[in-house]
Design an enzyme around this catalytic site. Sequence first.
Site, PDB file in Angstrom:
ATOM      1  N   GLY A  76      13.681  -3.696   6.948  1.00 12.60           N
ATOM      2  CA  GLY A  76      14.045  -3.782   5.538  1.00 12.60           C
ATOM      3  C   GLY A  76      15.357  -4.540   5.393  1.00 12.60           C
ATOM      4  O   GLY A  76      15.877  -5.109   6.356  1.00 12.60           O
ATOM      5  N   ASP A 100      17.530 -12.894   1.118  1.00 18.30           N
ATOM      6  CA  ASP A 100      18.821 -12.347   1.544  1.00 18.30           C
ATOM      7  C   ASP A 100      19.508 -13.242   2.569  1.00 18.30           C
ATOM      8  O   ASP A 100      20.594 -12.910   3.055  1.00 18.30           O
ATOM      9  CB  ASP A 100      18.652 -10.930   2.122  1.00 18.30           C
ATOM     10  CG  ASP A 100      17.791 -10.903   3.385  1.00 18.30           C
ATOM     11  OD1 ASP A 100      17.160 -11.931   3.721  1.00 18.30           O
ATOM     12  OD2 ASP A 100      17.744  -9.843   4.042  1.00 18.30           O
ATOM     13  N   GLY A 101      18.885 -14.364   2.921  1.00 15.30           N
ATOM     14  CA  GLY A 101      19.491 -15.256   3.913  1.00 15.30           C
ATOM     15  C   GLY A 101      19.217 -14.831   5.343  1.00 15.30           C
ATOM     16  O   GLY A 101      19.543 -15.559   6.269  1.00 15.30           O
ATOM     17  N   GLU A 148       3.366   1.016   1.552  1.00 12.52           N
ATOM     18  CA  GLU A 148       3.414  -0.027   2.586  1.00 12.52           C
ATOM     19  C   GLU A 148       3.040   0.674   3.893  1.00 12.52           C
ATOM     20  O   GLU A 148       3.860   1.334   4.506  1.00 12.52           O
ATOM     21  CB  GLU A 148       4.802  -0.652   2.662  1.00 12.52           C
ATOM     22  CG  GLU A 148       4.835  -1.882   3.569  1.00 12.52           C
ATOM     23  CD  GLU A 148       6.205  -2.543   3.583  1.00 12.52           C
ATOM     24  OE1 GLU A 148       7.209  -1.859   3.370  1.00 12.52           O
ATOM     25  OE2 GLU A 148       6.252  -3.764   3.822  1.00 12.52           O
ATOM     26  N   ASN A 202       7.177 -12.899   6.496  1.00 11.24           N
ATOM     27  CA  ASN A 202       7.614 -11.804   7.364  1.00 11.24           C
ATOM     28  C   ASN A 202       6.433 -10.898   7.687  1.00 11.24           C
ATOM     29  O   ASN A 202       5.645 -10.559   6.801  1.00 11.24           O
ATOM     30  CB  ASN A 202       8.725 -10.987   6.689  1.00 11.24           C
ATOM     31  CG  ASN A 202       9.975 -11.827   6.443  1.00 11.24           C
ATOM     32  OD1 ASN A 202      10.363 -12.069   5.313  1.00 11.24           O
ATOM     33  ND2 ASN A 202      10.591 -12.293   7.511  1.00 11.24           N
ATOM     34  N   ASP A 232      12.975  -5.318  -0.717  1.00 10.59           N
ATOM     35  CA  ASP A 232      12.543  -4.593   0.485  1.00 10.59           C
ATOM     36  C   ASP A 232      13.729  -3.791   1.028  1.00 10.59           C
ATOM     37  O   ASP A 232      13.886  -3.623   2.246  1.00 10.59           O
ATOM     38  CB  ASP A 232      11.976  -5.544   1.545  1.00 10.59           C
ATOM     39  CG  ASP A 232      11.220  -4.821   2.662  1.00 10.59           C
ATOM     40  OD1 ASP A 232      10.862  -3.644   2.471  1.00 10.59           O
ATOM     41  OD2 ASP A 232      11.005  -5.427   3.729  1.00 10.59           O
TER      42      ASP A 232
HETATM   43 ZN   LIG Z   1       8.975  -2.900   2.812  1.00  9.33          ZN
END
Ligand SMILES: [Zn+2]
Length: 381
Positions: A304, A242-243, A123, A213, A268
């Site tokens: 993350g 994850d909210g 990434e 994102n 992530d």
């Molecule tokens: Zn990442």
Amino acid sequence: MAPSKVLAGARVVLPTGTVDDGRVIVDGTRIADTAPPQAEVVDVSGHWVVPGFVDVHNHGGGGASFAGGTAEEVLKGVETHRRHGTTTTVASAVTGDLDFLARHAGMLAELAQQGDIAGIHFEGPFISPCRKGAHDAQLLRDPDPAEVRKLVDAAHGHAKMMTLATELPGGLDSVRLLVEHGVIAAVGHTDATYEQTLRAVDAGASVATHLFNAMPPIGHRSPGPVTALLEDERVTVELINDGTHLHPAALQLAFHHAGAARVAFITDAMDAAGFGDGRYRLGPLEVEVADGVARLVEGDSIAGSTLTLDRAFKRAVTVDGLPVEDVVAAISANPARLLGLADRTGSLEPGKDADLVVLDDAFDLVGVMRRGAWVVDPRRG
Ligand SMILES: [Zn+2]
């Protein structure tokens, strides 16, 4: 060789649907269709048995980093996520100096060779300064195919995915190079327009790195990368459930538009996953984790998650109201298919690795089996 077992009495989620009072037969490391004599019967009645989770985007856990840690630390992180149901983990690097990344990839490749991780995801550093998130701005670069190639080569056949801002100079050539080498080209940390994103998909990009994102939002006159990635049948979209990273309605929108077959739940995660709040590093940058939310110390970017896939599963069913079968697709089957591992894992079928998760009726994890051996034994509670 692990002894043979029959998991009996559970609701078992198979590729064909859910079977009540079903059973899963484990012979050695694999799922079998007939029980060998003297197989041990494990009563899991009242529970769900689902395929082991597959995470294609994960930077660490248990206090250990995949992005900068030693081999020992990486294994500690992998083990932490295993206890949370992730039986297949891809280790994600973050933006760093190219020579460092190449050396680090060499170490990760050895772990992949041993079967401890399923491969490497790069990434960065070939991402957009406009959408850098928690990546070091000093180290970002345009995607030069020769440099992309250097990282792919350093991974010795274990590079699985690279996230690129495909609109940058060299972006589309880099996508083509990745695809030629059997590496998934993922669109992410991007400032691309709708049209630019479609060109990337035409060039071979097939994954959206954490859709929504680190990319422009949908505008009615500038539909942007999100719209292009959702509408194109060739793309699988990663979602961090994850909210924090996504509003529940955004998750629903992605599911409705792409369909369950084109969603991959990812963590992530960074080092604090399965560990706790405190001060950490994500690659070269400092991160503060408070109440389970990781943010850069400098600036305010989310850095993350601290998610584990068992929590993503539970949330998807109990908060988002998604059918269990759709969640299994997004958390096991689809990512296994992306990695080219669908013949080994991602569904409960005879001949595949006995990778599975046992959940209670509230969707809390009570058991994990990887390749026929219990990581978390449901009888120990
Ligand atoms: Zn990442």
